[in-house]
Design an enzyme around this catalytic site. Structure first.
Site, PDB file in Angstrom:
ATOM      1  N   SER A 163      43.944  38.058  40.341  1.00 14.68           N
ATOM      2  CA  SER A 163      44.841  36.986  40.755  1.00 14.68           C
ATOM      3  C   SER A 163      45.851  36.652  39.767  1.00 14.68           C
ATOM      4  CB  SER A 163      44.097  35.869  41.045  1.00 14.68           C
ATOM      5  OG  SER A 163      45.006  34.775  41.327  1.00 14.68           O
ATOM      6  N   THR A 164      46.089  35.718  39.186  1.00 14.23           N
ATOM      7  CA  THR A 164      47.208  35.342  38.276  1.00 14.23           C
ATOM      8  C   THR A 164      47.031  36.275  37.083  1.00 14.23           C
ATOM      9  OG1 THR A 164      47.475  33.192  38.702  1.00 14.23           O
ATOM     10  CG2 THR A 164      48.784  33.811  36.991  1.00 14.23           C
ATOM     11  N   HIS A 190      45.603  38.788  44.574  1.00 10.16           N
ATOM     12  CA  HIS A 190      46.411  37.618  45.116  1.00 10.16           C
ATOM     13  C   HIS A 190      47.780  37.637  45.127  1.00 10.16           C
ATOM     14  CE1 HIS A 190      42.474  35.004  44.525  1.00 10.16           C
ATOM     15  NE2 HIS A 190      42.347  35.816  45.466  1.00 10.16           N
ATOM     16  N   MET A 283      43.178  32.407  38.208  1.00 15.23           N
ATOM     17  CA  MET A 283      42.796  31.242  38.381  1.00 15.23           C
ATOM     18  C   MET A 283      41.395  30.954  39.254  1.00 15.23           C
ATOM     19  SD  MET A 283      44.000  28.284  36.872  1.00 15.23           S
ATOM     20  CE  MET A 283      44.005  26.935  38.008  1.00 15.23           C
ATOM     21  N   ASP A 286      37.344  33.052  43.322  1.00 15.88           N
ATOM     22  CA  ASP A 286      37.354  33.928  44.281  1.00 15.88           C
ATOM     23  C   ASP A 286      37.028  35.343  43.817  1.00 15.88           C
ATOM     24  OD1 ASP A 286      37.713  35.427  46.505  1.00 15.88           O
ATOM     25  OD2 ASP A 286      39.754  35.771  46.476  1.00 15.88           O
TER      26      ASP A 286
END
Length: 341
Positions: A163-164, A190, A283, A286
């Protein structure tokens, strides 16, 4: 809880005013200053010591890249890119992420009229990047060497979730994999839908492997890297003796479109103990359920370690629930994967 102190860097006076108004209306946000270009942003960061820099990319001679490079060198802090450049050319944004920017948000193409539409997402992004540990991730040179693999590989699939901070981390891994990789790689990152195709194109250029966006009935095969599209939850299914890409209407609690759990849970079901799962910076949680399923099926699980994670959220959650066999620095994950095969 103290306010998040934000510096805004944008060459449009109206945009600086509009963004300042949006942030000031939200509890916990304090605008501490504004900069007119990249050079001014570097000076104001040094002077004002904000918690977050909200940074435009196109700002004349001293642009966003100039700001990111110089800030990361002298006064590193979380940088959130807010720019309309992503509507036409995403490469500068990927370059900024590689130089140390934490995250990005597309400014609507008709920014003045549409900025209010992204207000909620903007506030969420600022709050999440405040917790980030900014760092530049410069990938190694492309691995063009052939690797000598054992005749029988230990795994049939590598599945990765991020993700991030993920785009730079994924670049680091993908460029370090050999051109004759003997298993397929499937990735959930993401990312907004319109970012996926340019990201795939960038990875394709950097790696000798074939990087593609996942489509229905595509078959994961050795040497191919499949990245989930950003508008659906991807799954892997068994069709006869073959594995195929498919999509599900199922919604997942932690994140959707693309859900990392969706990909990993289905991978554990299809490949079982022959799955190698990797969870990277990001973050939230998931991918945690997916990594648990892979481990419970007898597969092997790797987490990016805290030191090299821009946001140690998803890997930390996976470690804490006992779903991880090994935590590794991002610089070493690629070579560890190869040695594991």
């Amino acid at each position: 809880m103290k306010d998040t102190r934000v510096l805004i860097a944008d060459d449009s006076g109206f945009m600086r005013l509009l963004i300042s108004d949006i942030l000031s209306e939200n509890e916990g946000m304090q605008v501490v200053g504004a900069a007119v270009d990249g050079k001014d942003a570097v000076a104001k960061v040094k002077e004002l010591q904000p918690d977050v820099l909200l940074l435009d990319m196109n700002m004349g001679e001293y642009d966003g890249i100039y700001a990111v490079k110089n800030i990361m060198k002298d006064n590193p802090l979380p940088i959130l890119i807010l720019s309309s450049v992503g509507n036409t050319n995403l490469q500068p944004i990927f370059d900024a992420l590689q130089e140390g920017a934490v995250d990005y948000l597309n400014k609507p193409s008709r920014g003045n009229a549409k900025m209010r539409l992204i207000e909620t997402e903007l506030i969420q992004k600022i709050r999440s990047v405040t917790r980030a540990k900014p760092m530049a991730v410069k990938p190694n040179n492309k691995n063009t060497h052939q690797h000598t693999f054992d005749e029988n590989s230990r795994f049939d699939l590598i599945v990765i979730g991020a993700s991030t901070g993920g785009p730079s981390a994924l670049e680091e891994i993908i460029v370090s994999l050999p051109s004759n990789l003997n298993v397929p790689v499937v990735i959930g990152q993401h990312m907004p839908t319109n970012f996926i195709a340019p990201f795939v194109k960038r990875l394709n250029k950097l790696s000798p492997l074939n990087v593609v966006v996942g489509t229905k009935n595509m078959e994961p095969t050795a040497g191919n890297v499949i990245i989930a599209p950003g508008n659906a939850n991807m799954v892997l299914i068994k069709k006869g003796k073959r594995c195929k890409v498919d999509f599900t209407d199922q919604q997942f609690k932690e994140y959707n479109n693309p859900s990392i759990n969706s990909i990993m849970l289905s991978a554990a079901k299809v490949f079982g103990a022959r799955t190698l799962g990797v969870i990277l910076t990001g973050m939230g949680k998931d991918g945690v359920e997916g990594m648990k399923a892979i481990k419970e099926a007898g597969g092997y699980t790797i987490a990016q370690n805290e030191k090299s994670s821009i946001i140690y959220g998803m890997p930390k959650a996976a470690v804490q629930c006992g779903a991880i066999d090994k935590s590794i620095d991002i610089k070493e994950i690629g070579s560890f994967i190869v040695s594991s095969l």
